[in-house]
Design an enzyme around this catalytic site. Structure first.
Site, PDB file in Angstrom:
ATOM      1  CG  ASP A 404      60.950  42.135 -35.079  1.00  0.00           C
ATOM      2  OD1 ASP A 404      61.040  42.899 -36.062  1.00  0.00           O
ATOM      3  OD2 ASP A 404      61.795  42.117 -34.172  1.00  0.00           O
ATOM      4  CE1 TYR A 485      69.623  43.026 -30.742  1.00  0.00           C
ATOM      5  CE2 TYR A 485      67.975  44.607 -31.434  1.00  0.00           C
ATOM      6  CZ  TYR A 485      69.028  44.262 -30.625  1.00  0.00           C
ATOM      7  OH  TYR A 485      69.483  45.147 -29.706  1.00  0.00           O
ATOM      8  CG  HIS A 533      66.338  49.460 -28.641  1.00  0.00           C
ATOM      9  ND1 HIS A 533      67.661  49.807 -28.802  1.00  0.00           N
ATOM     10  CD2 HIS A 533      66.330  48.116 -28.534  1.00  0.00           C
ATOM     11  CE1 HIS A 533      68.411  48.730 -28.806  1.00  0.00           C
ATOM     12  NE2 HIS A 533      67.640  47.682 -28.632  1.00  0.00           N
ATOM     13  CG  HIS A 535      64.564  44.397 -27.177  1.00  0.00           C
ATOM     14  ND1 HIS A 535      64.566  44.136 -28.527  1.00  0.00           N
ATOM     15  CD2 HIS A 535      65.774  44.920 -26.903  1.00  0.00           C
ATOM     16  CE1 HIS A 535      65.734  44.483 -29.040  1.00  0.00           C
ATOM     17  NE2 HIS A 535      66.496  44.982 -28.083  1.00  0.00           N
TER      18      HIS A 535
HETATM   19 CU   LIG Z   1      68.248  45.854 -28.338  1.00  0.00          CU
END
Ligand SMILES: [Cu+2]
Ligand SMILES: *[C@@H]1O[C@H](CO)[C@@H](O)[C@H](O)[C@H]1NC(C)=O
Ligand SMILES: *[C@@H]1O[C@H](CO)[C@@H](O)[C@H](O)[C@H]1NC(C)=O
Ligand SMILES: *[C@@H]1O[C@H](CO)[C@@H](O)[C@H](O)[C@H]1NC(C)=O
Ligand SMILES: *[C@@H]1O[C@H](CO)[C@@H](O)[C@H](O)[C@H]1NC(C)=O
Ligand SMILES: *[C@@H]1O[C@H](CO)[C@@H](O)[C@H](O)[C@H]1NC(C)=O
Ligand SMILES: *[C@@H]1O[C@H](CO)[C@@H](O)[C@H](O)[C@H]1NC(C)=O
Ligand SMILES: *[C@@H]1O[C@H](CO)[C@@H](O)[C@H](O)[C@H]1NC(C)=O
Ligand SMILES: *[C@@H]1O[C@H](CO)[C@@H](O)[C@H](O)[C@H]1NC(C)=O
Ligand SMILES: *[C@@H]1O[C@H](CO)[C@@H](O)[C@H](O)[C@H]1NC(C)=O
Ligand SMILES: *[C@@H]1O[C@H](CO)[C@@H](O)[C@H](O)[C@H]1NC(C)=O
Length: 801
Positions: A404, A485, A533, A535
């Site tokens: 990100d 997000y 997923h 993080h």
């Molecule tokens: Cu997530």
């Protein structure tokens, strides 16, 4: 009547119950006491606390000012060999400045200045330039300075903080406009199939039903002996008109995928490499069409928008929820603030702590020179990168591994909402970043506030007295909404000398089409799978305990069998075992199983008066699931995520090893600008300046409770650093917010207070209600051509994933 007997039994039961800890003290000592009174130690110090302070030294970490950014941009435009085009008019075949930011001063120079009266480090800017005027587009970063721009200022490739030796990186996706057109052309060739399978169109017009996008980063694939640039794309349905305000597109994948070879800048040479629907791959459009026309072709359920993607209140209310919940107030409002801020220098003092703040385009909020009781404990604390690494039966989920910082945390750290994001009495700060030759100021996007965490810092009681100390924590917060997000970042300072770094995630999940996907997550709606997923978010924690000569030690709690002189049998017991991490070769660590060790940064040469080295302990404090990537050899992330393969890593501090990742690694993850693994070259870590790189994160397997949004409650992760044999006593003794109550069966005999004040007076809570209509968003100023006075009130649109 049996009642009295019951009461008697009850009261004797109660008696032993309330005896509490003394039940284990066979005969607690009885002390005689002085007659009762109230003792209040008066406020001995003059209460001349000021919430406004001047930083002891200028903030050398402070982001570039608008004028500095403008001068740097102007200077670069004057360098004819860079052949720059103003960003506002630049196309993919031009060279344009993407970002300017501060090059953080080298620690060597910064410490000389902060500690030893050395000269103030020269300021330098970083300029990230996209070179599009070439067949092989690339990005490169330059160091420009010293600032202010003068005749002596120069620019050079910013290569020293890289591991590849160069800040250059190829851009295999420079032609966004062509790719958009390509996708629409591909889709037009199967418009009838798309209409039949997905009941909608994608033509590039305003009333399109679908958005088309896919994997990130792009893949490099060898086809017929040549490296080709590959993208898989899919159809995402736009939220319907009624629900259009909701950003729920990532809940609307449609289950049709296509693969393209987009190598080179001439889209007439690009090729469609196949279709995927219902887990069946068709290598040509003809093959796909033929299958679609044949009987027995399986069509899957539509994933349609609706009220379910909205985040408004629906259904029954919680009981009693029409009553206003409790709120926190700060007595006397802002004038009752118990911390001091230098707003211009972004310097903060709270109780025994002080620190400087800065803000960057790539990683948002960062802290420097955190001092506790006058001693630096952390030189630098800040996010490095945030990975979201997906899996799925389809190529788009399988090919999604966001890094990100590529999108940046700065651009998306928007204004916070008092009364919701932060208490109404918070102290807000603005921050500015410079991208696309615009300086954008986020108003009120950082908040600082004290709060009561809802539990005491200390208590003890006996049958004679109670001693109670209040707990108050100080929080520095910002929130970045990167695409779907929302990352809430907190730095929480505690009176005992601890600092906790917390990340929480909310917002929309990126989900998957449900067909044949059940090994990769749960079905969370009619035709939707919550795409599993990981993080992983990495923090740089440059701890300095009483100077820079520090060691990383592991104090293990180990089971042992011991034969004691006072027993004939060997006894199973446990001991403390001290282990030193002496070398980078052994410095890639996991958190110990069962918490069976303490990780400390200590100064071995600075023992306390009992001979124990003074140090700071590092430990996970919330969450605790998912500190490193499950997929250790991601074919998407390749060499870009060395930091994410272990829970934490320790390196020797070097001016050239500044960051664990690079925002541009995403362009070519196989050839990253910074490959963290290369920091590890067997350097000695004993009593030297060390940096700890710590991951937070979670393995996220979204379930129906993530619909429509993930909730912060469970999606959080944190680590805490805290003094360890650093102070000689428990720091709660410093507080005045404590009371001692001596009592006996006659009643309270003594109330002892220590000058701490209880909030008093009348607060008009109505007047403290936030006004949501004052929410303003961002302010952007165009930097080239630069007109200081022209404030464009607009939110800059950045490439959105
Ligand atoms: Cu997530
Ligand atoms: C309680 O303490 C006061 C003051 O020391 C004393 O005078 C009194 O006798 C005590 N009462 C009992 C029941 O011990
Ligand atoms: C306040 O400060 C003055 C000057 O430093 C000192 O003389 C005085 O004693 C202080 N008062 C208190 C209550 O500490
Ligand atoms: C760049 O060139 C222009 C035109 O010559 C000049 O006005 C400007 O001051 C220059 N900028 C810098 C930073 O040198
Ligand atoms: C400079 O950039 C322009 C596009 O902005 C391009 O057409 C031109 O060829 C470039 N000049 C050189 C010398 O590279
Ligand atoms: C920082 O240190 C590196 C490595 O020693 C050096 O190349 C660079 O010039 C220094 N940067 C500044 C701004 O002095
Ligand atoms: C398909 O789209 C049309 C036009 O928007 C709509 O009227 C129809 O209800 C849709 N069909 C399904 C099954 O959703
Ligand atoms: C933030 O920006 C607003 C608008 O420009 C300004 O009024 C305010 O004083 C700034 N706040 C701080 C703390 O600098
Ligand atoms: C160990 O056993 C011996 C022999 O029975 C006995 O004399 C001795 O007192 C014991 N030692 C202890 C520490 O119990
Ligand atoms: C590491 O540092 C400690 C404390 O200064 C010292 O006692 C020890 O000998 C050192 N170890 C090595 C291998 O240098
Ligand atoms: C409290 O504040 C509200 C809103 O500012 C105001 O209307 C009201 O009169 C105030 N009440 C008192 C008792 O001051």
């Amino acid at each position: 009547m049996i009642l009295p007997a019951v009461l008697l039994v009850l009261s004797s039961l109660l008696h032993s119950a309330i005896a509490g800890p003394h039940a284990r003290l066979k005969s607690p000592k009885k002390w005689s006491k002085k007659p009762g009174l109230v003792e209040i130690l008066s406020a001995t110090a003059n209460s001349t606390f000021s919430a406004v302070v001047s930083a002891p030294k200028p903030n050398i970490f402070l982001s570039l000012s608008n004028d500095e950014a403008a001068a740097v941009i102007s200077f670069l435009h004057n360098q004819t060999e860079l052949n720059l085009t103003a960003n506002a008019v630049a196309g993919p075949w031009d060279n344009a400045i993407e970002v300017v930011d501060l090059v953080q001063p080298n620690k060597t120079d910064a410490l000389a200045y902060l500690d030893n009266g050395g000269p103030i480090p020269a300021r330098y800017a970083m300029a990230r330039i996209a070179f599009g005027a070439t067949e092989k587009p690339y990005l490169q970063e330059f160091m420009v300075g010293p600032l202010p721009i003068s005749k002596t200022s120069t620019y050079e490739s910013l290569d020293w903080p890289t591991t590849s030796g160069s800040s250059k990186i190829r851009n295999y996706n420079a032609d966004d406009d062509l790719l958009t057109q390509w996708n629409l052309d591909v889709t037009a060739s199967v418009a009838d199939i798309v209409l039949d399978l997905l009941n909608g169109t994608a033509t590039g017009s305003d009333d399109d039903d679908f958005d088309i996008w896919g994997i990130d980063p792009l893949w490099m694939e060898e086809i017929d002996g040549a490296q080709r640039v590959i993208v898989w794309n899919t159809y995402w349905r736009f939220p319907s008109e009624e629900d259009a305000v909701f950003d729920g597109e990532t809940l609307l994948p449609q289950g049709l995928f296509f693969k393209s070879d987009i190598t080179g800048r001439d889209s007439s040479k690009w090729r469609l490499l196949g279709w995927l629907y219902g887990d069946i791959f068709y290598s040509t459009t003809e093959e796909f069409r033929k299958a679609w026309k044949s009987p027995g072709f399986v069509k899957y359920e539509l994933n349609l928008p609706g009220e379910w993607i909205g985040t408004d209140q629906t259904g029954d209310f919680f009981p009693a929820d029409n009553i206003a919940p409790p709120v926190a107030v700060q007595p006397n409002g802002l004038s009752g603030q118990r911390f001091a801020v230098d707003e211009a220098q972004k310097y903060v003092e709270w109780m025994d702590f002080s620190f400087y703040i800065t803000f960057t385009r790539d990683t948002g909020l960062r802290l420097f020179d955190i001092k506790y009781r006058g001693e630096r404990i952390i030189y630098e604390l800040g996010l490095q990168e945030a990975i979201a690494n997906y899996a799925g039966n389809d190529p788009v989920q399988s090919g999604t591994s966001y890094m990100d910082s590529f999108y940046g945390f700065g651009p998306y750290a928007f204004e916070l909402v008092p009364g919701y994001d932060c208490p109404t009495y918070s102290h807000f700060l603005n921050s500015t970043f410079h991208a696309a030759e615009l300086s954008t100021t986020h108003r009120n996007n950082i908040c600082l506030f004290e709060s009561d965490p809802g539990y005491l810092m200390q208590r003890h009681s006996s049958s004679n007295y109670l001693a109670l100390t209040k707990n108050i924590v100080f929080t520095l917060r910002s929130v970045s909404t990167v695409g779907n997000y929302d990352y809430n970042f907190d730095y929480v300072f505690a009176l005992d000398g601890s600092i906790e770094t917390v990340v929480r995630a909310s917002g929309y999940i990126q989900s998957a089409y449900y067909a044949k996907n059940n090994n990769y997550g749960y079905r969370v709606h009619d035709a939707l799978s919550g795409s599993m997923h990981d993080h992983v978010l990495n923090w740089k924690v440059d701890i300095d305990v009483l100077g820079t000569a520090n060691s990383f030690v592991e104090h293990k709690i180990v089971p042992v069998d011991v034969k004691y002189p006072w027993a004939n049998q060997t006894r199973s017991t446990m001991q403390l075992q001290r282990v030193r991490i002496e070398n980078e070769a052994n410095a890639r660590l996991s958190w110990p199983q069962n918490g069976g060790a303490m990780f400390l940064v200590e100064n071995s040469d600075k023992p306390n008066k009992y001979g124990e080295p003074r140090g700071y302990k590092i430990a996970p404090s919330r969450g605790g699931a998912g500190m490193y990537l499950t997929i250790q050899d991601s074919p998407n992330l390749l060499k870009s995520v060395g930091f994410a393969k272990h829970a934490l890593s320790i390196t020797k501090q070097k001016d050239t090893e500044v960051r664990a990742a690079h925002a541009n690694n995403d362009y070519d993850p196989g050839h990253p600008i910074i490959d963290f693994d290369q920091f590890f070259n067997d350097e000695n870590l004993n009593q030297t300046d060390i940096v700890v790189w710590i991951n937070l994160g979670m393995h996220h397997v979204p379930h129906t409770g993530d619909m429509p949004n993930t909730v912060f409650t469970t999606a959080q992760s944190a680590f805490i650093i805290s003094p360890h044999n650093y102070l000689l006593n428990d720091a709660s003794r410093t507080s005045r917010q404590m009371v001692r109550i001596d009592y006996n069966s006659t009643g309270v005999q003594l109330v002892k207070e220590f000058g701490g004040k209880m909030a008093s007076g009348v607060v008009n809570i109505t007047a403290l209600q936030p006004n949501f209509h004052t929410y303003e968003g961002d302010v952007a100023t165009r930097k080239f051509p630069y007109d200081r006075e022209s404030f464009l009130v607009e939110i800059v649109a950045y490439s959105c994933r």
